[in-house]
Design a protein around this motif. Structure first.
Motif, PDB file in Angstrom:
ATOM      1  N   LYS A  50     -35.017 -55.542  40.859  1.00  0.00           N
ATOM      2  CA  LYS A  50     -34.357 -55.411  39.564  1.00  0.00           C
ATOM      3  C   LYS A  50     -35.147 -56.145  38.470  1.00  0.00           C
ATOM      4  O   LYS A  50     -35.256 -55.661  37.346  1.00  0.00           O
ATOM      5  CB  LYS A  50     -32.936 -55.973  39.664  1.00  0.00           C
ATOM      6  CG  LYS A  50     -31.999 -55.464  38.597  1.00  0.00           C
ATOM      7  CD  LYS A  50     -30.572 -55.855  38.892  1.00  0.00           C
ATOM      8  CE  LYS A  50     -29.895 -54.734  39.562  1.00  0.00           C
ATOM      9  NZ  LYS A  50     -28.739 -54.156  39.043  1.00  0.00           N
ATOM     10  N   SER A  53     -37.878 -53.951  37.309  1.00  0.00           N
ATOM     11  CA  SER A  53     -37.357 -52.889  36.449  1.00  0.00           C
ATOM     12  C   SER A  53     -37.102 -53.400  35.033  1.00  0.00           C
ATOM     13  O   SER A  53     -37.467 -52.754  34.053  1.00  0.00           O
ATOM     14  CB  SER A  53     -36.066 -52.321  37.038  1.00  0.00           C
ATOM     15  OG  SER A  53     -35.529 -51.338  36.187  1.00  0.00           O
ATOM     16  N   SER A  74     -37.826 -47.640  38.124  1.00  0.00           N
ATOM     17  CA  SER A  74     -37.961 -48.167  39.483  1.00  0.00           C
ATOM     18  C   SER A  74     -39.408 -48.370  39.919  1.00  0.00           C
ATOM     19  O   SER A  74     -40.351 -47.897  39.295  1.00  0.00           O
ATOM     20  CB  SER A  74     -37.261 -47.233  40.470  1.00  0.00           C
ATOM     21  OG  SER A  74     -35.889 -47.148  40.175  1.00  0.00           O
ATOM     22  N   TYR A  91     -31.903 -43.536  34.294  1.00  0.00           N
ATOM     23  CA  TYR A  91     -32.348 -44.091  35.568  1.00  0.00           C
ATOM     24  C   TYR A  91     -33.519 -43.251  36.054  1.00  0.00           C
ATOM     25  O   TYR A  91     -33.407 -42.035  36.175  1.00  0.00           O
ATOM     26  CB  TYR A  91     -31.226 -44.043  36.622  1.00  0.00           C
ATOM     27  CG  TYR A  91     -31.706 -44.386  38.004  1.00  0.00           C
ATOM     28  CD1 TYR A  91     -31.774 -45.714  38.423  1.00  0.00           C
ATOM     29  CD2 TYR A  91     -32.111 -43.396  38.890  1.00  0.00           C
ATOM     30  CE1 TYR A  91     -32.235 -46.036  39.691  1.00  0.00           C
ATOM     31  CE2 TYR A  91     -32.571 -43.706  40.159  1.00  0.00           C
ATOM     32  CZ  TYR A  91     -32.638 -45.022  40.549  1.00  0.00           C
ATOM     33  OH  TYR A  91     -33.103 -45.337  41.805  1.00  0.00           O
ATOM     34  N   GLY A  93     -35.952 -43.002  39.259  1.00  0.00           N
ATOM     35  CA  GLY A  93     -36.079 -43.446  40.638  1.00  0.00           C
ATOM     36  C   GLY A  93     -37.489 -43.868  41.005  1.00  0.00           C
ATOM     37  O   GLY A  93     -38.436 -43.712  40.228  1.00  0.00           O
ATOM     38  N   PRO A  94     -37.642 -44.396  42.228  1.00  0.00           N
ATOM     39  CA  PRO A  94     -38.952 -44.864  42.683  1.00  0.00           C
ATOM     40  C   PRO A  94     -39.983 -43.745  42.757  1.00  0.00           C
ATOM     41  O   PRO A  94     -39.654 -42.597  43.031  1.00  0.00           O
ATOM     42  CB  PRO A  94     -38.671 -45.410  44.083  1.00  0.00           C
ATOM     43  CG  PRO A  94     -37.203 -45.537  44.200  1.00  0.00           C
ATOM     44  CD  PRO A  94     -36.593 -44.607  43.221  1.00  0.00           C
ATOM     45  N   SER A 111     -36.014 -39.896  43.297  1.00  0.00           N
ATOM     46  CA  SER A 111     -37.320 -40.393  43.731  1.00  0.00           C
ATOM     47  C   SER A 111     -38.370 -39.289  43.678  1.00  0.00           C
ATOM     48  O   SER A 111     -38.082 -38.134  43.974  1.00  0.00           O
ATOM     49  CB  SER A 111     -37.233 -40.905  45.161  1.00  0.00           C
ATOM     50  OG  SER A 111     -36.285 -41.926  45.272  1.00  0.00           O
TER      51      SER A 111
END
Length: 193
Positions: A50, A53, A74, A91, A93-94, A111
């Motif tokens: 976190k 991020s 991420s 958001y 994602g990775p 992701s």
């Protein structure tokens, strides 16, 4: 009280990452901004958790066209273009790979999502020239607000507000508002309404 504390944390982390931000801003006066953002992005993508991020958001809010301080970016996410806008509540994602785009409010990227800078990045019309020497056109892809782009989606065209792109879909044509698309090439499966 909670929003105030969050703002203080975002500010503190922006200050913590400020030496990196300042070095980028100074170098961007003499070097190509897109090449520079790609290099910084690769380094920053390796900060875990976190905290990583929040530090990435603290950096990108000062170097992108727009980046909300509450955006979650991420681990392993790479950016290749400085002309990027990320609105609040986003958001990412990775291990995503993001080109020249605008991501609307409250949009979620799974992701491994790739948003390319349009579908004309590479020209290959002259077989006598190497593809790398033929150039191309980068266009800003617009992802509407409140969208969901599933894991591994490849997006080269605009996605309308409130739309869902299925995992693994390849979006080569604009997606209308409120549609659910999937497949390769992506086609409308149904309206989400």
């Amino acid at each position: 009280m909670k929003p105030f504390i969050k703002r203080c944390v975002f500010l503190l982390l922006a200050l913590l990452i400020s030496p990196v931000t300042i070095s980028y801003l100074l170098l961007s006066m003499v070097l190509n901004k897109d090449a520079l953002i790609a290099s910084y992005s690769q380094c920053l993508s390796l900060l875990p958790g976190k905290l990583g991020s929040y530090l990435r958001s603290g950096f990108y809010r000062f170097v992108f066209t727009q980046c909300s301080p509450d955006a979650v970016i991420s681990f392993g996410t790479l950016f290749s273009q400085q002309d990027t806008s990320i609105e609040e509540g986003v958001y990412i994602g990775p291990q995503c790979n993001i080109g020249k785009c605008s991501i609307g409010k409250n949009t979620l990227l799974g992701s491994g999502v790739h948003i390319m800078s349009g579908k004309g990045q590479h020209n290959f019309s002259d077989p006598s020239k190497p593809i790398k020497d033929q150039g191309g056109i980068f266009t800003k892809v617009e992802i509407g607000e409140n969208c969901w782009l599933g894991n591994g989606a490849l997006v080269m065209a605009n996605v309308g507000k409130g739309s869902v792109v299925a995992a693994g879909a390849v979006v080569v044509d604009d997606v209308p508002e409120g549609a659910i698309v999937g497949g390769n090439p992506a086609r409308v499966l149904r309206d989400s309404a």
